[in-house]
Design a protein around this motif. Structure first.
Motif, PDB file in Angstrom:
ATOM      1  N   GLY A   1       0.818  -1.218   0.000  1.00 42.60           N
ATOM      2  CA  GLY A   1       0.000   0.000   0.000  1.00 42.60           C
ATOM      3  C   GLY A   1       0.844   1.256   0.000  1.00 42.60           C
ATOM      4  O   GLY A   1       0.539   2.239  -0.690  1.00 42.60           O
TER       5      GLY A   1
ATOM      6  N   ALA B   1       2.249   1.855  -3.471  1.00 44.70           N
ATOM      7  CA  ALA B   1       1.233   2.362  -4.391  1.00 44.70           C
ATOM      8  C   ALA B   1       0.982   3.848  -4.183  1.00 44.70           C
ATOM      9  O   ALA B   1       0.730   4.587  -5.139  1.00 44.70           O
ATOM     10  CB  ALA B   1      -0.069   1.566  -4.222  1.00 44.70           C
ATOM     11  N   HIS B   2       1.048   4.318  -2.925  1.00 45.75           N
ATOM     12  CA  HIS B   2       0.857   5.740  -2.637  1.00 45.75           C
ATOM     13  C   HIS B   2       2.052   6.575  -3.072  1.00 45.75           C
ATOM     14  O   HIS B   2       1.904   7.646  -3.670  1.00 45.75           O
ATOM     15  CB  HIS B   2       0.641   5.943  -1.134  1.00 45.75           C
ATOM     16  CG  HIS B   2      -0.800   5.988  -0.743  1.00 45.75           C
ATOM     17  ND1 HIS B   2      -1.674   6.954  -1.183  1.00 45.75           N
ATOM     18  CD2 HIS B   2      -1.520   5.179   0.084  1.00 45.75           C
ATOM     19  CE1 HIS B   2      -2.881   6.738  -0.666  1.00 45.75           C
ATOM     20  NE2 HIS B   2      -2.813   5.662   0.104  1.00 45.75           N
TER      21      HIS B   2
ATOM     22  N   ARG C   1       5.376   2.873 -10.669  1.00 47.95           N
ATOM     23  CA  ARG C   1       4.835   1.951  -9.670  1.00 47.95           C
ATOM     24  C   ARG C   1       5.204   0.508 -10.010  1.00 47.95           C
ATOM     25  O   ARG C   1       5.599  -0.273  -9.136  1.00 47.95           O
ATOM     26  CB  ARG C   1       3.321   2.118  -9.574  1.00 47.95           C
ATOM     27  CG  ARG C   1       2.654   1.185  -8.572  1.00 47.95           C
ATOM     28  CD  ARG C   1       1.156   1.330  -8.655  1.00 47.95           C
ATOM     29  NE  ARG C   1       0.703   2.615  -8.146  1.00 47.95           N
ATOM     30  CZ  ARG C   1      -0.495   3.137  -8.395  1.00 47.95           C
ATOM     31  NH1 ARG C   1      -1.342   2.492  -9.192  1.00 47.95           N
ATOM     32  NH2 ARG C   1      -0.845   4.293  -7.885  1.00 47.95           N
TER      33      ARG C   1
ATOM     34  N   ALA D   1      -3.507  -2.170  -8.006  1.00 47.95           N
ATOM     35  CA  ALA D   1      -3.573  -0.726  -7.733  1.00 47.95           C
ATOM     36  C   ALA D   1      -4.210   0.019  -8.890  1.00 47.95           C
ATOM     37  O   ALA D   1      -4.989   0.967  -8.694  1.00 47.95           O
ATOM     38  CB  ALA D   1      -2.170  -0.194  -7.457  1.00 47.95           C
TER      39      ALA D   1
ATOM     40  N   VAL E   1      -7.989  -0.298  -8.753  1.00 46.30           N
ATOM     41  CA  VAL E   1      -8.571   0.553  -7.712  1.00 46.30           C
ATOM     42  C   VAL E   1      -8.596   2.001  -8.177  1.00 46.30           C
ATOM     43  O   VAL E   1      -9.588   2.716  -7.990  1.00 46.30           O
ATOM     44  CB  VAL E   1      -7.781   0.397  -6.391  1.00 46.30           C
ATOM     45  CG1 VAL E   1      -8.162   1.495  -5.410  1.00 46.30           C
ATOM     46  CG2 VAL E   1      -8.066  -0.956  -5.770  1.00 46.30           C
ATOM     47  N   ASP E   2      -7.499   2.472  -8.776  1.00 45.69           N
ATOM     48  CA  ASP E   2      -7.478   3.846  -9.297  1.00 45.69           C
ATOM     49  C   ASP E   2      -8.566   4.053 -10.347  1.00 45.69           C
ATOM     50  O   ASP E   2      -9.198   5.107 -10.410  1.00 45.69           O
ATOM     51  CB  ASP E   2      -6.108   4.137  -9.931  1.00 45.69           C
ATOM     52  CG  ASP E   2      -5.012   4.295  -8.903  1.00 45.69           C
ATOM     53  OD1 ASP E   2      -5.328   4.600  -7.732  1.00 45.69           O
ATOM     54  OD2 ASP E   2      -3.834   4.111  -9.267  1.00 45.69           O
TER      55      ASP E   2
ATOM     56  N   SER F   1      -8.571   5.810  -4.557  1.00 48.00           N
ATOM     57  CA  SER F   1      -7.139   5.489  -4.464  1.00 48.00           C
ATOM     58  C   SER F   1      -6.703   5.316  -3.014  1.00 48.00           C
ATOM     59  O   SER F   1      -5.809   6.001  -2.512  1.00 48.00           O
ATOM     60  CB  SER F   1      -6.326   6.585  -5.147  1.00 48.00           C
ATOM     61  OG  SER F   1      -6.635   6.646  -6.516  1.00 48.00           O
ATOM     62  N   ASN F   2      -7.347   4.396  -2.338  1.00 51.61           N
ATOM     63  CA  ASN F   2      -6.958   3.964  -1.001  1.00 51.61           C
ATOM     64  C   ASN F   2      -6.567   2.494  -1.126  1.00 51.61           C
ATOM     65  O   ASN F   2      -7.393   1.652  -1.477  1.00 51.61           O
ATOM     66  CB  ASN F   2      -8.119   4.149  -0.017  1.00 51.61           C
ATOM     67  CG  ASN F   2      -7.733   3.808   1.415  1.00 51.61           C
ATOM     68  OD1 ASN F   2      -7.104   2.804   1.682  1.00 51.61           O
ATOM     69  ND2 ASN F   2      -8.153   4.654   2.338  1.00 51.61           N
ATOM     70  N   TYR F   3      -5.302   2.176  -0.824  1.00 51.57           N
ATOM     71  CA  TYR F   3      -4.760   0.877  -1.215  1.00 51.57           C
ATOM     72  C   TYR F   3      -4.700  -0.157  -0.093  1.00 51.57           C
ATOM     73  O   TYR F   3      -4.280  -1.290  -0.327  1.00 51.57           O
ATOM     74  CB  TYR F   3      -3.355   1.064  -1.803  1.00 51.57           C
ATOM     75  CG  TYR F   3      -3.335   2.036  -2.953  1.00 51.57           C
ATOM     76  CD1 TYR F   3      -3.812   1.673  -4.202  1.00 51.57           C
ATOM     77  CD2 TYR F   3      -2.872   3.340  -2.775  1.00 51.57           C
ATOM     78  CE1 TYR F   3      -3.820   2.573  -5.251  1.00 51.57           C
ATOM     79  CE2 TYR F   3      -2.861   4.247  -3.816  1.00 51.57           C
ATOM     80  CZ  TYR F   3      -3.340   3.859  -5.050  1.00 51.57           C
ATOM     81  OH  TYR F   3      -3.345   4.752  -6.091  1.00 51.57           O
TER      82      TYR F   3
ATOM     83  N   ILE G   1      -7.317  -3.053  -1.007  1.00 51.25           N
ATOM     84  CA  ILE G   1      -7.029  -3.892  -2.165  1.00 51.25           C
ATOM     85  C   ILE G   1      -5.850  -4.812  -1.898  1.00 51.25           C
ATOM     86  O   ILE G   1      -5.843  -5.980  -2.321  1.00 51.25           O
ATOM     87  CB  ILE G   1      -6.777  -3.023  -3.422  1.00 51.25           C
ATOM     88  CG1 ILE G   1      -6.723  -3.914  -4.671  1.00 51.25           C
ATOM     89  CG2 ILE G   1      -5.516  -2.217  -3.302  1.00 51.25           C
ATOM     90  CD1 ILE G   1      -7.963  -4.692  -4.961  1.00 51.25           C
ATOM     91  N   TYR G   2      -4.846  -4.333  -1.148  1.00 47.25           N
ATOM     92  CA  TYR G   2      -3.721  -5.219  -0.871  1.00 47.25           C
ATOM     93  C   TYR G   2      -4.008  -6.169   0.279  1.00 47.25           C
ATOM     94  O   TYR G   2      -3.361  -7.217   0.394  1.00 47.25           O
ATOM     95  CB  TYR G   2      -2.446  -4.407  -0.662  1.00 47.25           C
ATOM     96  CG  TYR G   2      -1.926  -3.908  -1.988  1.00 47.25           C
ATOM     97  CD1 TYR G   2      -1.509  -4.809  -2.968  1.00 47.25           C
ATOM     98  CD2 TYR G   2      -1.913  -2.558  -2.307  1.00 47.25           C
ATOM     99  CE1 TYR G   2      -1.087  -4.375  -4.207  1.00 47.25           C
ATOM    100  CE2 TYR G   2      -1.483  -2.113  -3.548  1.00 47.25           C
ATOM    101  CZ  TYR G   2      -1.066  -3.030  -4.490  1.00 47.25           C
ATOM    102  OH  TYR G   2      -0.653  -2.608  -5.726  1.00 47.25           O
TER     103      TYR G   2
END
Length: 476
Positions: free
Chosen positions: A190, A193-194, A202, A392, A395-396, A401-403, A406-407
């Motif tokens: 996460g 990804a940020h 990425r 990622a 999700v975007d 876009s909060n990861y 998803i992870y």
């Protein structure tokens, strides 16, 4: 430094993205070297420490004589097993070429398939339970603190491995390792990804971080097997405990995990993510990938003990070509996957995996495993180079876009595969034999492969566009 605004602490840290990437790579390495050490030496640990706990008639052979001995838990302890029979059981493969001089306790080894499988699966089961909790915790604390907590938990797990020989406490240590892995894996991916919002950057960053996984998988089995053989059971775990402490110190210096900074972007509910068909397809592919590795990691060392008379140091080398190929492919395919499409890399990877596992039973010695094992590593490299950045990206494109969520789901998929692999693989191998187990596993990979075409061009969702546009304005 566009893309760092979703989390204020990470916005500041974008200036030192290289250091963050290094710390995360070290975390992944420590996690995976501990993970990979246990599997190849677990049969030998149990064989050495618990052989003869139940009343069993076992035949020992050497080059000049044979005898039958009744082992009783009332009359024989571990030390008496080692003298005079221990060397005849374990080191008989070093005698002059007699293929019958091998691990003669075949029934015990067959039972060990199940016990080793359960020991290895406990990590994935505990990790599976912990992942959703970690995903929600990240929304409240940010990524730094859970990453540090996971490192500390792994340290205590490693110490337990070093100083226990009981099967029950080995299971406890393995479960604690799973909890620590959940904290580190979800937080690390996460955070990457940020910090690396650009899709190409990425992918490269995640490929580099996954190199820590590959190096851990590469170094773990031969390192653990060799240290266990020539120095002692505790030695590899004490070295890893030292690495965990060093990594924790790096995190305190670079990430400052005492600062709890909640993520500002609202999280998509787990239910919404799980109902997304594109995320579900990618997650199932990840699950099958780890199912394949989990089954092989459990059953292949015992297959080698039964049919190849492999000494203990060879048990950790069976998947060495796989991990070398995996390490090479992680970085080589990062740019390649963007050119041909990540969906196609995943599709090719799962096809190669299916073919390679079906070739495993054809090997008559450790050298015969080189080709199938290397092909398996190429399949894993194609798969995991693409699936983590793809998560990622989905999700975007389709959510917010909060990861963390998803992870957490990605790691759940990984854990389901690895929990089913060791726990069911050993039991199935006992019933249908190793050859049929590999055929079944190969068919599962090949049958699922066409479904991955759905990931070729996933659509966005209209309701996510305002959120993404707001993030773009903040970045600008």
């Amino acid at each position: 430094m566009a893309g760092c605004s979703p989390c204020q602490s990470l916005k500041e840290k974008c200036k030192s993205r290289g250091l963050i990437l290094f710390v995360i790579t070290v975390v992944m390495f420590v996690d995976c070297i501990l993970f990979s050490i246990v599997a190849p030496i677990a049969p030998a640990i149990l064989f050495d420490t618990e052989f003869g706990i139940e009343n069993t008639t076992i035949t020992f052979h050497n080059a000049s004589s044979s005898s039958s001995v009744l082992l009783s838990n009332h009359s024989i302890n571990e030390n008496s097993i080692k003298e005079p029979y221990h060397d005849q059981i374990i080191n008989s493969t070093e005698s002059t070429g007699n293929q019958t001089d091998c691990y003669q306790a075949k029934e015990y080894l067959n039972e060990e398939n199940v016990r080793v499988g359960l020991l290895l699966a406990i990590k994935a089961i505990l990790q599976l339970v912990t992942n959703p909790i970690v995903g929600k915790l990240i929304n409240r604390t940010g990524y730094d603190a859970p990453l540090f907590w996971g490192t500390i938990i792994m340290f205590f797990s490693t110490i337990m491995f070093a100083f226990t020989s009981s099967y029950a406490f080995l299971c406890v240590a393995r479960g604690l390792q799973g909890i620590g892995s959940s904290f580190t894996t979800v937080s690390a991916m996460g955070m990457l990804a940020h910090v690396f919002p650009d899709d190409a950057e990425r992918g490269k960053a995640m490929g580099f971080a996954m190199s820590g996984v590959a190096i851990g998988l590469l170094a773990g089995p031969p390192f653990g097997s060799t240290m266990y053989e020539f120095i002692g059971k505790s030695s590899p775990f004490l070295v890893i405990a030292g690495l965990a402490l060093l990594d924790g110190a790096l995190q305190l210096f670079i990430l400052q995990p005492k600062k709890l900074t909640p993520i500002s972007v609202p999280a998509t509910p787990y239910r919404n993510l799980l109902m997304d068909p594109y995320i579900l397809v990618a997650a199932v592919a990840l699950c099958i990938c780890n199912l394949s590795y989990g089954i092989l990691e459990t059953t292949l060392p015992i297959r080698m003990m039964e049919t190849m008379c492999a000494p203990r140091y060879q048990l950790g080398l069976s998947l060495l070509p796989c991990v070398v190929a995996y390490l090479i492919c992680l970085n080589a395919f990062a740019g390649f996957s963007l050119k041909i499409g990540r969906w196609l890399c995943i599709l090719l990877g799962i096809i190669i995996q299916g073919i390679s596992v079906m070739l495993m039973p054809l090997a008559l010695n450790i050298y015969g495993l080189i080709g199938p094992s290397a092909a398996l590593g190429i399949g894993f490299g194609l798969m995991e180079t693409s699936v983590m950045p793809l998560m990622a990206q989905l999700v975007d494109l389709r959510h917010t876009s909060n990861y963390g969520g998803i992870y957490a789901i990605s790691d759940i998929a990984l854990c389901i595969g690895y929990a089913l692999g060791p726990s069911c693989g050993g039991a199935i191998a006992k019933v249908v034999e190793f050859e049929w187990l590999m055929i079944i596993l190969g068919i599962i990979n090949l049958v699922f492969a066409p479904v991955l075409i759905l990931l070729r061009n996933p659509p966005g969702k209209e309701e996510t566009k305002p959120v993404l546009s707001q993030e773009g304005k903040q970045d600008s």
